[in-house]
Design an enzyme around this catalytic site. Structure first.
Site, PDB file in Angstrom:
ATOM      1  N   LYS A 187      22.242  35.314  33.317  1.00  0.00           N
ATOM      2  CA  LYS A 187      23.607  34.762  33.313  1.00  0.00           C
ATOM      3  C   LYS A 187      24.668  35.743  32.826  1.00  0.00           C
ATOM      4  CE  LYS A 187      22.817  30.272  34.376  1.00  0.00           C
ATOM      5  NZ  LYS A 187      23.582  29.481  35.372  1.00  0.00           N
ATOM      6  N   SER A 231      14.000  34.462  35.548  1.00  0.00           N
ATOM      7  CA  SER A 231      15.444  34.326  35.320  1.00  0.00           C
ATOM      8  C   SER A 231      15.817  34.311  33.846  1.00  0.00           C
ATOM      9  CB  SER A 231      15.962  33.077  36.020  1.00  0.00           C
ATOM     10  OG  SER A 231      15.186  31.951  35.657  1.00  0.00           O
TER      11      SER A 231
END
Lengths: 315, 315
Positions: free
Chosen positions: A51, A301
């Protein structure tokens, strides 16, 4: 609907250099030699998740005056830490709105990056964030529904293509910012590489939407059943348009498969992946028959996990 | 004694490209901002440790005829897996001699890379390995006492210098192959960067030797007390000459500090480090007062740990 361009992703790569880690591809000698596997370990980013790429790119794109008034995000997860961390790098203020029921470990992690945490009633996050924007003149940085955020996440795709002539790239999907950017980059640079989405069975609204050819919302209660707490969002019109146009396929994984993938990644790759971060590897491990064969990349991720869960899954 | 040259290390870097992972430096926002910390995660190598660099370079340096007759190593640890893995990449045979009391998990990991494992009586490894060399014509690849092995490990130093103007690099020390190569590379490219060795208090023969100005052996029984099972060797004349000439200082760490560093690395950096791999971070965390200040790199040398110990330390 206009999709993000690969030029925007290449510009994002220049912006985030030196802030986001340029993660390597990790070859996995323990994997099936007929479908060799590489991991893209985004859990190694300074905030423990990809992110940071999108958040930093979006903040970098603001003009100086606007950026100087600070940024706002509503998130209890990795996006909150990403915005807080990026704001600290720029030396600007960040307000992060989180529901009152957010685990204190996550609140503290966000505060540790210097952000002001604002607690809101459950379900009131967006309203409270809008109030902060109005009061402060700060800019809201959305978690996925924004071209600059998508462009930042897409830098992962550029890096994969630069490192390997992959046949298949497996990407976790939720709001869809990550896979949208990755798919744009990969299809632009290596059109024969397939990009597949991976989603928990218990939050398979994207699979349902792609099958139906239109956004097919699931209830929050349904999506919240999965252990993969970073994959409980659903696509926006923008990210769904990217996926319909560019994603080659989608596979769903079960909860036990996700748990086992976390353990396999820890034992064999010496990486701590959170459940959301392990779904692409779970697809590789347990759904090989549904996937194209060949050189495979699984994107990890993120790696932020409650200590309780880590104790259960890691060893 | 002639030391390894930086030219040899640069040549090694070309040889190992595409086999060893070019690991990034990972910034640690959780560290002391007055002494910012980066981790060099060599636990992410395909065999879980830096040893692949030296083993692969040494095998690559053999001429075709000699390499074709295969390689031999005696080791129960990461060097065994490194030689086995490198041999597999070259498509040659590898014989690995291990003591009969080696945990089966390590034996299986070595076999999984296609090596032939030869069990020997405890203390007989070197003799058995010499017999294999005589019988097969294969070449012995030593774990650290060899210029090509040292040159391969030194590629870590080149990568650190390329990525960061570090003030201090902390390197685990045992046989000394790693720190010898790293120190040559760093002192050649960035003379003002300090290179410090880190050693367990319970196996501090290198600290004793540096203090005495000559090799000061400790008994095997003494060195085997530390939990850091990869740091129970002691320097050779060759690696000690490198250290006397190039290493700026040495610090020793306690067993509890090593354990806590494993836990801190898992929680904050989402990496699984074995105790030996965590000593440099332990020095940063618990011995900052003894170290030069400034931008610090801690090398995580490996991440292979018995499941029992992982259960105890990771979470």
């Amino acid at each position: 609907m206009e999709l993000v361009s690969v030029d925007a992703i290449e510009a994002a790569a220049d912006r985030i250099a030196g802030v986001a880690v340029r993660t390597p591809l990790l070859p996995c000698p323990w994997a099936d030699p007929d479908r060799p596997l590489w991991l893209k370990p985004e859990n190694l980013q300074p905030i423990g998740a990809f992110k940071i790429r999108g958040a930093f790119n979006a903040i970098a794109r603001l003009d100086d005056a606007r950026r100087g008034r600070g940024v706002v995000a509503y998130s209890s997860g990795n996006h909150a830490q990403a915005v807080a961390y990026a704001a600290k790098v720029f030396g600007i203020e960040a307000w992060i709105v989180v529901p009152v029921d957010t685990p204190s470990v996550k609140v503290e992690a966000t505060r540790a990056h210097g952000a002001e945490v604002i607690l809101s009633a459950v379900g009131e996050r967006e309203v409270v964030a809008a109030e902060v924007v109005q009061r402060t003149g700060a800019t809201l940085i959305p978690p996925f529904d924004h071209v600059d955020v998508i462009a930042g996440q897409g830098t992962i795709g550029l890096e994969i293509v630069a490192d390997l002539a992959a046949d298949l790239v497996l990407v976790p999907v939720s709001g869809g910012g990550l896979i949208s950017g990755v798919a744009v980059a990969i299809k632009a640079k290596s059109p024969s590489t397939q990009v597949w989405a991976v989603e928990p069975e218990l939050a398979a609204d994207t699979a349902a939407s792609l099958a139906a050819g239109e956004l097919t919302p699931w209830s929050v209660a349904d999506r919240n059943r999965t252990i993969a707490d970073g994959l409980r969002s659903q696509p926006s019109a923008l990210t769904f348009a990217h996926q319909r146009s560019l994603v080659d396929g989608i596979v769903t994984v079960g909860e036990d498969e996700i748990r086992q993938a976390v353990t396999t990644i820890a034992r064999n790759a010496r990486l701590i992946a959170e459940p959301s971060g392990a779904v692409a590897t779970a697809a590789y491990l347990f759904h090989g028959d549904e996937l194209p064969r060949g050189k495979t990349v699984a994107v990890i991720s993120g790696g932020n996990m409650d200590p309780e869960l880590a104790r259960e899954l890691l060893v």
